[in-house]
Motif scaffolding. Structure first.
Motif, PDB file in Angstrom:
ATOM      1  N   PHE A 146       0.834  -1.198   0.000  1.00  0.00           N
ATOM      2  CA  PHE A 146       0.000   0.000   0.000  1.00  0.00           C
ATOM      3  C   PHE A 146       0.872   1.254   0.000  1.00  0.00           C
ATOM      4  CE2 PHE A 146      -2.458   3.268   2.308  1.00  0.00           C
ATOM      5  CZ  PHE A 146      -3.528   3.383   1.437  1.00  0.00           C
ATOM      6  N   TYR A 147       1.936   1.248   0.785  1.00  0.00           N
ATOM      7  CA  TYR A 147       2.860   2.380   0.840  1.00  0.00           C
ATOM      8  C   TYR A 147       3.512   2.618  -0.526  1.00  0.00           C
ATOM      9  CZ  TYR A 147       6.962   5.139   2.110  1.00  0.00           C
ATOM     10  OH  TYR A 147       7.929   6.107   2.164  1.00  0.00           O
ATOM     11  N   SER A 148       3.825   1.546  -1.227  1.00  0.00           N
ATOM     12  CA  SER A 148       4.496   1.693  -2.522  1.00  0.00           C
ATOM     13  C   SER A 148       3.595   2.332  -3.572  1.00  0.00           C
ATOM     14  CB  SER A 148       5.023   0.349  -3.009  1.00  0.00           C
ATOM     15  OG  SER A 148       3.950  -0.511  -3.320  1.00  0.00           O
ATOM     16  N   LEU A 149       2.282   2.343  -3.353  1.00  0.00           N
ATOM     17  CA  LEU A 149       1.383   3.023  -4.282  1.00  0.00           C
ATOM     18  C   LEU A 149       1.582   4.536  -4.261  1.00  0.00           C
ATOM     19  CD1 LEU A 149      -1.954   1.086  -3.623  1.00  0.00           C
ATOM     20  CD2 LEU A 149      -0.413   0.841  -5.586  1.00  0.00           C
ATOM     21  N   PHE A 150       1.993   5.064  -3.103  1.00  0.00           N
ATOM     22  CA  PHE A 150       2.103   6.510  -2.937  1.00  0.00           C
ATOM     23  C   PHE A 150       3.537   7.015  -2.880  1.00  0.00           C
ATOM     24  CE2 PHE A 150      -1.859   5.125  -0.921  1.00  0.00           C
ATOM     25  CZ  PHE A 150      -2.771   5.826  -1.706  1.00  0.00           C
ATOM     26  N   ALA A 151       4.490   6.143  -2.623  1.00  0.00           N
ATOM     27  CA  ALA A 151       5.884   6.549  -2.472  1.00  0.00           C
ATOM     28  C   ALA A 151       6.607   6.450  -3.809  1.00  0.00           C
ATOM     29  CB  ALA A 151       6.581   5.674  -1.441  1.00  0.00           C
ATOM     30  N   THR A 152       7.677   7.223  -3.925  1.00  0.00           N
ATOM     31  CA  THR A 152       8.470   7.162  -5.158  1.00  0.00           C
ATOM     32  C   THR A 152       9.370   5.935  -5.167  1.00  0.00           C
ATOM     33  OG1 THR A 152      10.172   8.549  -4.146  1.00  0.00           O
ATOM     34  CG2 THR A 152       8.468   9.655  -5.448  1.00  0.00           C
ATOM     35  N   GLU A 153       9.795   5.483  -4.003  1.00  0.00           N
ATOM     36  CA  GLU A 153      10.646   4.300  -3.920  1.00  0.00           C
ATOM     37  C   GLU A 153       9.957   3.254  -3.053  1.00  0.00           C
ATOM     38  OE1 GLU A 153      15.081   3.096  -2.426  1.00  0.00           O
ATOM     39  OE2 GLU A 153      14.749   5.098  -3.206  1.00  0.00           O
ATOM     40  N   SER A 154       9.903   2.038  -3.531  1.00  0.00           N
ATOM     41  CA  SER A 154       9.206   0.967  -2.843  1.00  0.00           C
ATOM     42  C   SER A 154      10.015   0.465  -1.651  1.00  0.00           C
ATOM     43  CB  SER A 154       8.962  -0.190  -3.814  1.00  0.00           C
ATOM     44  OG  SER A 154       8.359  -1.268  -3.145  1.00  0.00           O
ATOM     45  N   ILE A 155       9.316   0.032  -0.634  1.00  0.00           N
ATOM     46  CA  ILE A 155       9.964  -0.583   0.523  1.00  0.00           C
ATOM     47  C   ILE A 155      10.439  -1.986   0.147  1.00  0.00           C
ATOM     48  CG2 ILE A 155       9.541  -1.502   2.834  1.00  0.00           C
ATOM     49  CD1 ILE A 155       7.558   0.720   3.268  1.00  0.00           C
ATOM     50  N   ILE A 156       9.661  -2.662  -0.674  1.00  0.00           N
ATOM     51  CA  ILE A 156       9.971  -4.029  -1.072  1.00  0.00           C
ATOM     52  C   ILE A 156      11.005  -3.973  -2.189  1.00  0.00           C
ATOM     53  CG2 ILE A 156       9.029  -6.168  -1.987  1.00  0.00           C
ATOM     54  CD1 ILE A 156       6.293  -5.191  -0.856  1.00  0.00           C
ATOM     55  N   LYS A 157      12.144  -4.573  -1.940  1.00  0.00           N
ATOM     56  CA  LYS A 157      13.241  -4.597  -2.912  1.00  0.00           C
ATOM     57  C   LYS A 157      13.260  -5.962  -3.583  1.00  0.00           C
ATOM     58  CE  LYS A 157      14.651  -0.616  -1.348  1.00  0.00           C
ATOM     59  NZ  LYS A 157      14.200   0.572  -1.928  1.00  0.00           N
ATOM     60  N   TYR A 158      12.958  -5.974  -4.878  1.00  0.00           N
ATOM     61  CA  TYR A 158      12.950  -7.234  -5.612  1.00  0.00           C
ATOM     62  C   TYR A 158      14.371  -7.609  -5.990  1.00  0.00           C
ATOM     63  CZ  TYR A 158       7.969  -6.520  -5.738  1.00  0.00           C
ATOM     64  OH  TYR A 158       6.673  -6.341  -5.364  1.00  0.00           O
ATOM     65  N   GLN A 159      14.666  -8.903  -5.892  1.00  0.00           N
ATOM     66  CA  GLN A 159      16.013  -9.384  -6.164  1.00  0.00           C
ATOM     67  C   GLN A 159      15.984 -10.465  -7.229  1.00  0.00           C
ATOM     68  OE1 GLN A 159      17.725 -10.590  -2.410  1.00  0.00           O
ATOM     69  NE2 GLN A 159      18.479  -8.534  -2.079  1.00  0.00           N
ATOM     70  N   THR A 160      17.125 -10.635  -7.871  1.00  0.00           N
ATOM     71  CA  THR A 160      17.323 -11.678  -8.860  1.00  0.00           C
ATOM     72  C   THR A 160      18.709 -12.277  -8.650  1.00  0.00           C
ATOM     73  OG1 THR A 160      17.234 -12.171 -11.216  1.00  0.00           O
ATOM     74  CG2 THR A 160      18.223 -10.073 -10.594  1.00  0.00           C
TER      75      THR A 160
END
Length: 178
Positions: free
Chosen positions: A133-147
């Motif tokens: 929900f926070y990532s909908l409004f923030a410029t940078e997401s809290i969740i960091k996707y990794q590969t």
């Protein structure tokens, strides 16, 4: 008129007082600079909010979710246990694991474990939902996707152009012969 001898004796005492004040002021300003930095305050506020959030989620689990689940048994989910070894009074029947512990019985408290597991899953799902929900409004997401880096197989950011471990390019130019 005071003698010059008494003036010279009081001078070191005055200097010691000034040095003590200087040291206390230095310690206080150092503590203030440490304690009032932005990241320390953010961590403190985050811990307070996290504690309050955890108590709300634990109440949700204990007061709202677990009672309907406990209807499947005759008692609260946390009170379910299996006797592994009878206590001192081997003919006793235990209604609660507290009674079994008082008698010296060895119990396997699977109900308490299930209760804590449900609390953990609900808390994790709630925190993940808040982060999304926070990532909908923030410029940078809290969740960091990794590969995984194709060269060294280490976990790296999905946005990385080069691996920070082996410095290989992530667009495949080293594997294509370019």
């Amino acid at each position: 008129m005071p003698s010059s001898n008494s003036d010279t004796e009081s001078l070191p005492l005055i200097n010691r007082g000034r040095n003590a004040v200087r040291r206390v002021t230095s310690v206080w300003s150092g503590f203030r600079d440490f304690a009032l930095r932005d990241n320390v305050l953010e961590v403190a506020i985050g811990l307070i909010v996290a504690s309050a959030f955890t108590s709300v989620v634990n109440s949700l689990v204990a007061d709202i979710i677990l009672p309907p689940i406990s209807l499947m048994w005759d008692q609260s989910l946390g009170e379910n246990f299996v006797i592994l070894k009878q206590g001192h009074n081997s003919t006793a029947h235990y209604n609660t694991f507290k009674q079994a512990q008082d008698d010296g019985a060895i119990t396997w408290n699977y109900g308490n474990f299930l209760e804590k597991l449900i609390q953990f899953v609900v808390l994790g799902a709630t925190l993940y939902s808040l982060a999304k929900f926070y990532s909908l409004f923030a410029t940078e997401s809290i969740i960091k996707y990794q590969t995984k880096c194709p060269a060294c197989k280490k976990d790296i950011s999905a946005k990385a152009k080069r691996c920070p471990f082996c410095t290989s390019w992530q667009d495949g130019r080293e594997f294509n012969g370019n």
